[in-house]
Design a protein around this motif. Structure first.
Motif, PDB file in Angstrom:
ATOM      1  N   ASP A 184       0.813  -1.220   0.000  1.00 43.26           N
ATOM      2  CA  ASP A 184       0.000   0.000   0.000  1.00 43.26           C
ATOM      3  C   ASP A 184       0.844   1.266   0.000  1.00 43.26           C
ATOM      4  N   ASN A 185       1.973   1.248   0.691  1.00 42.43           N
ATOM      5  CA  ASN A 185       2.713   2.479   0.968  1.00 42.43           C
ATOM      6  C   ASN A 185       4.062   2.616   0.293  1.00 42.43           C
ATOM      7  N   LEU A 186       4.516   1.573  -0.411  1.00 46.00           N
ATOM      8  CA  LEU A 186       5.684   1.727  -1.277  1.00 46.00           C
ATOM      9  C   LEU A 186       5.191   2.218  -2.637  1.00 46.00           C
ATOM     10  N   LEU A 187       5.620   3.390  -3.037  1.00 45.42           N
ATOM     11  CA  LEU A 187       5.123   4.001  -4.264  1.00 45.42           C
ATOM     12  C   LEU A 187       6.270   4.207  -5.245  1.00 45.42           C
ATOM     13  N   LEU A 188       6.024   3.901  -6.519  1.00 47.13           N
ATOM     14  CA  LEU A 188       7.010   4.044  -7.586  1.00 47.13           C
ATOM     15  C   LEU A 188       6.605   5.167  -8.533  1.00 47.13           C
ATOM     16  N   PHE A 189       7.550   6.067  -8.820  1.00 48.42           N
ATOM     17  CA  PHE A 189       7.302   7.171  -9.742  1.00 48.42           C
ATOM     18  C   PHE A 189       8.402   7.216 -10.788  1.00 48.42           C
ATOM     19  N   GLY A 275       4.851  13.822   2.546  1.00 51.14           N
ATOM     20  CA  GLY A 275       4.307  12.553   3.027  1.00 51.14           C
ATOM     21  C   GLY A 275       5.223  11.360   2.958  1.00 51.14           C
ATOM     22  N   ALA A 276       6.428  11.490   2.348  1.00 46.73           N
ATOM     23  CA  ALA A 276       7.350  10.361   2.258  1.00 46.73           C
ATOM     24  C   ALA A 276       8.231  10.292   3.501  1.00 46.73           C
ATOM     25  N   VAL A 277       8.417   9.090   4.037  1.00 44.93           N
ATOM     26  CA  VAL A 277       9.337   8.879   5.154  1.00 44.93           C
ATOM     27  C   VAL A 277      10.768   8.806   4.636  1.00 44.93           C
ATOM     28  N   GLY A 278      10.947   8.133   3.502  1.00 43.50           N
ATOM     29  CA  GLY A 278      12.262   7.990   2.881  1.00 43.50           C
ATOM     30  C   GLY A 278      12.100   7.338   1.532  1.00 43.50           C
ATOM     31  N   GLY A 279      13.170   7.336   0.755  1.00 45.90           N
ATOM     32  CA  GLY A 279      13.086   6.740  -0.568  1.00 45.90           C
ATOM     33  C   GLY A 279      14.449   6.645  -1.210  1.00 45.90           C
ATOM     34  N   LYS A 280      14.477   6.293  -2.493  1.00 44.65           N
ATOM     35  CA  LYS A 280      15.727   6.160  -3.240  1.00 44.65           C
ATOM     36  C   LYS A 280      15.384   5.927  -4.698  1.00 44.65           C
ATOM     37  N   PHE A 292       9.404   5.443  -2.881  1.00 46.34           N
ATOM     38  CA  PHE A 292       9.263   6.028  -1.543  1.00 46.34           C
ATOM     39  C   PHE A 292       8.408   5.139  -0.655  1.00 46.34           C
ATOM     40  N   TYR A 293       8.723   5.158   0.641  1.00 42.92           N
ATOM     41  CA  TYR A 293       7.786   4.627   1.622  1.00 42.92           C
ATOM     42  C   TYR A 293       7.046   5.832   2.190  1.00 42.92           C
ATOM     43  N   ALA A 294       5.708   5.803   2.097  1.00 43.98           N
ATOM     44  CA  ALA A 294       4.901   6.975   2.422  1.00 43.98           C
ATOM     45  C   ALA A 294       4.143   6.812   3.733  1.00 43.98           C
ATOM     46  N   ALA A 295       4.173   7.854   4.538  1.00 46.58           N
ATOM     47  CA  ALA A 295       3.313   7.920   5.712  1.00 46.58           C
ATOM     48  C   ALA A 295       1.949   8.482   5.313  1.00 46.58           C
ATOM     49  N   ASP A 296       1.930   9.277   4.250  1.00 47.50           N
ATOM     50  CA  ASP A 296       0.691   9.850   3.712  1.00 47.50           C
ATOM     51  C   ASP A 296       0.732   9.676   2.190  1.00 47.50           C
TER      52      ASP A 296
END
Length: 327
Positions: A184-189, A275-280, A292-296
């Motif tokens: 749900d919260n790992l998002l790819l852009f 809303g992202a906690v962190g990413g790469k 990104f792993y998103a809190a929102d």
């Protein structure tokens, strides 16, 4: 006709430690996840003799040595076709050069289809190792073993790359709640930048072989981050995992030049305030997908869409490379 598919992948921690130049001296470790975006390979016997290839180009040749596509040429040679009469077509959900391991996925799908067409079976280890042999040993590509192994095995998997070239694959011991949280919260852009990983990885490979202290220190730390990411996920702390992704990205950018660019840095900073906690960046760097792993997640989606980035939604794949049609 045989149709085989292999999943693309995302790396959850420890990426870069799967190159032989590193693991043969220091042992590598990473956590990878197969996703439900695929490379497809169709193999069939055409009516007329010859080798017919349909990928981003078209080829029609009489002998294996005339095939221009290096991976296809090596794979066909491996099966020792006596009288070449084969047609191979490839398709992909996402194009190459986007950091999702498409080359390793293609090689595993190709081998799976070719061996199935010849009514020969390869288990997961055999398939992954044969794909690695073709890319690393035969073609001398400066790549690691992650892509081939996660494509063959699927799932969310921990890989240890031993000094003797053996690979241990163990499913991540993750709860269903955490698994669904990640989906749900790992998002790819998509950044819009495509690139070949070869140049970046070649630089890393060369410096590692030269025992460059800076690159080795960086890879040691990234391996430790992979282990800590495994512990965070198995402990059900996805937010901590998100913070570790950020720490990983900061170290990844220091490893080699060309990992990022001002536009990617700008998008990354926007994500952290949206809303992202962190990413790469997924893959070797330089382009492809930001993850990104998103809190929102709704706020993050809106910010990235406004910035012009396209999201690719995904679920995890737990089947790995497989034949989807045999007729």
């Amino acid at each position: 006709m045989i149709i085989a598919r292999s999943p693309l992948r995302i790396t959850l921690g420890g990426g870069g430690t799967d190159l032989p130049s590193y693991y043969r001296e220091h042992e590598g470790f990473l956590v990878a996840a197969a996703i439900d975006k695929y490379v497809y390979v169709t193999v069939m016997r055409p009516f007329a003799p010859g080798i017919y290839l349909k990928y981003s180009q078209l080829e029609h040749v009489e002998q294996v040595r005339e095939v221009k596509h290096p991976l296809i040429r090596e794979a066909i040679e491996k099966l020792e076709f006596k009288t070449p009469q084969v047609e191979i077509t490839t398709l992909a959900d996402i194009p190459a050069g986007t950091g999702l391991g498409s080359s390793g996925s293609f090689t595993t799908a190709l081998l799976k289809a070719l061996y199935a067409h010849r009514k020969r079976h390869l288990n997961q280890d055999e398939l992954a190792e044969l794909a690695c042999h073709i890319e690393i040993d035969r073609l001398r590509e400066p790549v690691g073993k992650q892509d081939q192994y996660i494509a063959a095995f699927g799932g969310v998997t921990c890989f240890t790359f031993h000094r003797d070239d053996q690979v241990t694959a163990v499913p991540l011991k993750i709860s269903m709640d955490t698994l669904l949280d990640l989906e749900d919260n790992l998002l790819l852009f998509f950044t819009g930048f495509s690139r070949s990983a070869a140049d970046i990885l070649k630089d890393q490979d060369t410096r590692t072989r030269q025992s460059d202290s800076e690159i080795l220190k960086n890879l040691h730390y990234v391996k430790e981050l992979g282990i800590r990411s495994k512990e965070a996920l198995e402990g059900g702390d996805a937010t901590r995992f998100g913070r570790l992704m950020h720490e990983h990205w900061e170290h990844k950018k220091r490893r080699l030049g060309g990992m990022s660019n001002p536009k990617i840095d700008q998008w990354y900073e926007l994500a952290l305030t949206s809303g992202a906690v962190g990413g790469k960046l997924v893959g070797a760097g330089g382009g492809g997908f930001l993850m990104f792993y998103a809190a929102d997640r709704n706020r993050l989606r809106h910010a990235m869409k406004t910035a012009g980035l396209e999201e690719v939604r995904f679920r995890f794949d737990f089947e790995g490379a497989k034949v989807v049609l045999s007729s």
